[in-house]
Write a protein that holds these residues in place. Structure first.
Motif, PDB file in Angstrom:
ATOM      1  N   ALA A 113      13.107 118.646  31.970  1.00 18.03           N
ATOM      2  CA  ALA A 113      12.875 118.579  30.532  1.00 18.03           C
ATOM      3  C   ALA A 113      12.670 119.997  30.003  1.00 18.03           C
ATOM      4  CB  ALA A 113      11.648 117.718  30.235  1.00 18.03           C
ATOM      5  N   PRO A 114      13.717 120.607  29.442  1.00 13.79           N
ATOM      6  CA  PRO A 114      15.038 120.053  29.142  1.00 13.79           C
ATOM      7  C   PRO A 114      15.951 119.974  30.367  1.00 13.79           C
ATOM      8  CG  PRO A 114      14.960 122.343  28.503  1.00 13.79           C
ATOM      9  CD  PRO A 114      13.566 121.991  28.951  1.00 13.79           C
ATOM     10  N   ALA A 115      17.038 119.226  30.212  1.00 14.64           N
ATOM     11  CA  ALA A 115      18.022 119.104  31.288  1.00 14.64           C
ATOM     12  C   ALA A 115      18.680 120.465  31.547  1.00 14.64           C
ATOM     13  CB  ALA A 115      19.082 118.076  30.905  1.00 14.64           C
ATOM     14  N   THR A 116      19.043 120.698  32.812  1.00 16.45           N
ATOM     15  CA  THR A 116      19.596 122.000  33.189  1.00 16.45           C
ATOM     16  C   THR A 116      20.887 121.847  33.977  1.00 16.45           C
ATOM     17  OG1 THR A 116      18.304 122.060  35.244  1.00 16.45           O
ATOM     18  CG2 THR A 116      17.298 123.049  33.287  1.00 16.45           C
ATOM     19  N   ILE A 117      21.687 122.916  33.936  1.00 20.06           N
ATOM     20  CA  ILE A 117      22.908 123.019  34.738  1.00 20.06           C
ATOM     21  C   ILE A 117      22.768 124.245  35.618  1.00 20.06           C
ATOM     22  CG2 ILE A 117      25.414 123.355  34.695  1.00 20.06           C
ATOM     23  CD1 ILE A 117      25.471 122.020  31.978  1.00 20.06           C
ATOM     24  N   SER A 118      23.076 124.115  36.903  1.00 21.15           N
ATOM     25  CA  SER A 118      22.984 125.260  37.815  1.00 21.15           C
ATOM     26  C   SER A 118      24.168 125.254  38.777  1.00 21.15           C
ATOM     27  CB  SER A 118      21.662 125.237  38.596  1.00 21.15           C
ATOM     28  OG  SER A 118      21.508 124.015  39.282  1.00 21.15           O
ATOM     29  N   LEU A 119      24.408 126.408  39.360  1.00 21.57           N
ATOM     30  CA  LEU A 119      25.505 126.551  40.315  1.00 21.57           C
ATOM     31  C   LEU A 119      25.242 125.707  41.552  1.00 21.57           C
ATOM     32  CD1 LEU A 119      26.185 130.385  40.159  1.00 21.57           C
ATOM     33  CD2 LEU A 119      27.696 128.573  39.330  1.00 21.57           C
ATOM     34  N   LEU A 120      26.322 125.238  42.139  1.00 23.87           N
ATOM     35  CA  LEU A 120      26.217 124.413  43.330  1.00 23.87           C
ATOM     36  C   LEU A 120      26.711 125.206  44.541  1.00 23.87           C
ATOM     37  CD1 LEU A 120      25.449 121.534  44.236  1.00 23.87           C
ATOM     38  CD2 LEU A 120      27.837 120.878  43.874  1.00 23.87           C
ATOM     39  N   GLY A 121      25.865 125.287  45.565  1.00 25.26           N
ATOM     40  CA  GLY A 121      26.255 125.972  46.807  1.00 25.26           C
ATOM     41  C   GLY A 121      26.606 127.429  46.589  1.00 25.26           C
ATOM     42  N   THR A 122      27.787 127.820  47.045  1.00 23.47           N
ATOM     43  CA  THR A 122      28.229 129.217  46.952  1.00 23.47           C
ATOM     44  C   THR A 122      29.114 129.481  45.739  1.00 23.47           C
ATOM     45  OG1 THR A 122      30.138 128.721  48.362  1.00 23.47           O
ATOM     46  CG2 THR A 122      28.111 129.486  49.455  1.00 23.47           C
ATOM     47  N   ALA A 123      29.151 128.549  44.808  1.00 20.40           N
ATOM     48  CA  ALA A 123      29.997 128.710  43.619  1.00 20.40           C
ATOM     49  C   ALA A 123      29.534 129.897  42.779  1.00 20.40           C
ATOM     50  CB  ALA A 123      29.966 127.440  42.785  1.00 20.40           C
ATOM     51  N   SER A 124      30.442 130.454  42.009  1.00 17.63           N
ATOM     52  CA  SER A 124      30.123 131.564  41.104  1.00 17.63           C
ATOM     53  C   SER A 124      30.745 131.282  39.746  1.00 17.63           C
ATOM     54  CB  SER A 124      30.648 132.889  41.661  1.00 17.63           C
ATOM     55  OG  SER A 124      32.048 132.829  41.850  1.00 17.63           O
ATOM     56  N   TYR A 125      30.242 131.986  38.750  1.00 17.98           N
ATOM     57  CA  TYR A 125      30.746 131.775  37.397  1.00 17.98           C
ATOM     58  C   TYR A 125      32.086 132.488  37.199  1.00 17.98           C
ATOM     59  CZ  TYR A 125      26.077 130.058  36.203  1.00 17.98           C
ATOM     60  OH  TYR A 125      24.916 129.354  36.143  1.00 17.98           O
ATOM     61  N   PRO A 126      33.060 131.846  36.578  1.00 17.90           N
ATOM     62  CA  PRO A 126      34.340 132.509  36.271  1.00 17.90           C
ATOM     63  C   PRO A 126      34.151 133.579  35.199  1.00 17.90           C
ATOM     64  CG  PRO A 126      34.515 130.105  36.118  1.00 17.90           C
ATOM     65  CD  PRO A 126      33.064 130.428  36.194  1.00 17.90           C
ATOM     66  N   ASN A 127      35.062 134.545  35.173  1.00 18.20           N
ATOM     67  CA  ASN A 127      35.052 135.568  34.127  1.00 18.20           C
ATOM     68  C   ASN A 127      35.433 134.942  32.796  1.00 18.20           C
ATOM     69  OD1 ASN A 127      34.347 137.680  35.885  1.00 18.20           O
ATOM     70  ND2 ASN A 127      36.493 137.989  36.456  1.00 18.20           N
ATOM     71  N   LEU A 128      34.799 135.433  31.731  1.00 15.66           N
ATOM     72  CA  LEU A 128      35.035 134.911  30.393  1.00 15.66           C
ATOM     73  C   LEU A 128      35.727 135.939  29.513  1.00 15.66           C
ATOM     74  CD1 LEU A 128      31.534 133.316  29.662  1.00 15.66           C
ATOM     75  CD2 LEU A 128      33.616 132.088  30.325  1.00 15.66           C
ATOM     76  N   TYR A 129      36.455 135.439  28.518  1.00 17.03           N
ATOM     77  CA  TYR A 129      36.979 136.307  27.475  1.00 17.03           C
ATOM     78  C   TYR A 129      35.822 136.650  26.539  1.00 17.03           C
ATOM     79  CZ  TYR A 129      40.362 138.156  24.114  1.00 17.03           C
ATOM     80  OH  TYR A 129      41.089 138.979  23.286  1.00 17.03           O
ATOM     81  N   ASN A 130      35.791 137.868  26.024  1.00 16.82           N
ATOM     82  CA  ASN A 130      34.706 138.304  25.155  1.00 16.82           C
ATOM     83  C   ASN A 130      34.906 137.730  23.752  1.00 16.82           C
ATOM     84  OD1 ASN A 130      32.459 139.591  24.154  1.00 16.82           O
ATOM     85  ND2 ASN A 130      33.484 141.568  23.882  1.00 16.82           N
ATOM     86  N   ARG A 131      34.292 136.585  23.517  1.00 19.71           N
ATOM     87  CA  ARG A 131      34.430 135.893  22.233  1.00 19.71           C
ATOM     88  C   ARG A 131      33.242 134.957  22.042  1.00 19.71           C
ATOM     89  NH1 ARG A 131      38.907 131.534  21.799  1.00 19.71           N
ATOM     90  NH2 ARG A 131      37.282 130.587  20.490  1.00 19.71           N
ATOM     91  N   ALA A 132      33.019 134.564  20.799  1.00 17.08           N
ATOM     92  CA  ALA A 132      31.985 133.562  20.530  1.00 17.08           C
ATOM     93  C   ALA A 132      32.471 132.207  21.010  1.00 17.08           C
ATOM     94  CB  ALA A 132      31.684 133.520  19.033  1.00 17.08           C
ATOM     95  N   ASN A 133      31.518 131.368  21.401  1.00 14.66           N
ATOM     96  CA  ASN A 133      31.822 130.004  21.845  1.00 14.66           C
ATOM     97  C   ASN A 133      32.831 129.992  22.993  1.00 14.66           C
ATOM     98  OD1 ASN A 133      30.162 129.124  19.731  1.00 14.66           O
ATOM     99  ND2 ASN A 133      31.886 129.007  18.314  1.00 14.66           N
ATOM    100  N   ALA A 134      32.617 130.877  23.952  1.00 17.33           N
ATOM    101  CA  ALA A 134      33.546 130.993  25.079  1.00 17.33           C
ATOM    102  C   ALA A 134      33.455 129.794  26.026  1.00 17.33           C
ATOM    103  CB  ALA A 134      33.279 132.275  25.848  1.00 17.33           C
ATOM    104  N   ILE A 135      32.374 129.023  25.923  1.00 15.15           N
ATOM    105  CA  ILE A 135      32.169 127.877  26.812  1.00 15.15           C
ATOM    106  C   ILE A 135      31.814 126.657  25.971  1.00 15.15           C
ATOM    107  CG2 ILE A 135      30.876 126.997  28.810  1.00 15.15           C
ATOM    108  CD1 ILE A 135      29.972 130.066  29.096  1.00 15.15           C
ATOM    109  N   GLU A 136      32.360 125.506  26.361  1.00 14.82           N
ATOM    110  CA  GLU A 136      32.064 124.245  25.698  1.00 14.82           C
ATOM    111  C   GLU A 136      31.596 123.243  26.745  1.00 14.82           C
ATOM    112  OE1 GLU A 136      35.652 123.114  23.745  1.00 14.82           O
ATOM    113  OE2 GLU A 136      35.708 124.888  22.449  1.00 14.82           O
ATOM    114  N   VAL A 137      30.364 122.771  26.590  1.00 19.27           N
ATOM    115  CA  VAL A 137      29.804 121.778  27.505  1.00 19.27           C
ATOM    116  C   VAL A 137      29.809 120.428  26.783  1.00 19.27           C
ATOM    117  CG1 VAL A 137      27.829 121.087  28.904  1.00 19.27           C
ATOM    118  CG2 VAL A 137      28.321 123.525  28.551  1.00 19.27           C
ATOM    119  N   TYR A 138      30.546 119.474  27.334  1.00 19.05           N
ATOM    120  CA  TYR A 138      30.642 118.143  26.751  1.00 19.05           C
ATOM    121  C   TYR A 138      29.710 117.205  27.519  1.00 19.05           C
ATOM    122  CZ  TYR A 138      34.918 119.791  24.443  1.00 19.05           C
ATOM    123  OH  TYR A 138      35.829 120.484  23.680  1.00 19.05           O
TER     124      TYR A 138
END
Length: 199
Positions: A113-138
């Motif tokens: 509380a609040p709900a969270t999202i975290s990396l699983l195992g050895t996963a890593s975050y992908p590179n993002l384009y430099n822009r607003a709203n670069a990620i959308e979580v549905y």
């Protein structure tokens, strides 16, 4: 840091039925049925806003600028209900092309509380384009039935309905009217979730 939420499909369901509200109000006529229905919806929305939760199932898109903004979801279900499902995460890669991030890369803790999202195992975050709203979580958030809502919150809803029904104007001569009755606050406070504000 940037984090914004858009309710794509808001729920119009309520946690207190018209019959429950009329029994609480001791109303046995039908003239105010439409008005009471609107108060039932307003009471649910008041509880959601006060507790920073979604009680009944809404479909939400959370827009984030950076991966760190995805670690905490803007909306959560009522405490300990775990009624939250992330359906997909899309992002703009370094070439400004949209990709879907595979769900094998992350895990959702919907009991937090609040709900969270975290990396699983050895996963890593992908590179993002430099822009607003670069990620959308549905995600969907909230119970599928009013039967799953804690009784304390249902009772708070009835108190809010009663308060709004009896006090239809902002100012009543000779009476002090608060925005939210103290009894309703006591009932809602154990379910109130503190989150980071929108940025």
């Amino acid at each position: 840091m940037g984090r914004r939420a858009y309710i794509e499909t808001p729920s119009t369901a309520v946690i207190n039925t018209q019959g429950e509200a009329k029994a609480h109000l001791r109303v046995d006529f039908t003239d105010d049925d439409t008005y009471i229905d609107s108060l039932c919806l307003a009471a649910k929305q008041t509880i959601e806003n006060y507790c920073n939760v979604k009680l009944l199932r809404d479909t939400i898109i959370q827009y984030c600028d950076k991966w760190e903004d995805t670690k905490e979801l803007y909306f959560s279900p009522s405490l300990n209900s775990a009624s939250l499902d992330v359906t997909k995460i899309k992002f703009y890669n370094s070439d400004n092309a949209v990709e879907t991030w595979e769900d094998t890369n992350y895990t959702v803790d919907n009991f937090s509380a609040p709900a969270t999202i975290s990396l699983l195992g050895t996963a890593s975050y992908p590179n993002l384009y430099n822009r607003a709203n670069a990620i959308e979580v549905y995600y969907t958030c909230g119970a599928t039935s009013a039967a799953d809502i804690p009784d304390q919150l249902k009772q708070a809803g009835l108190i809010l309905i009663g308060n709004m029904y009896e006090n239809r104007q902002e100012i009543i001569v000779g009476r002090s009217v608060g925005s939210i009755p103290m009894t309703a606050r006591y009932l809602m406070d154990p379910y109130k979730i503190q989150t980071l504000g929108q940025c």
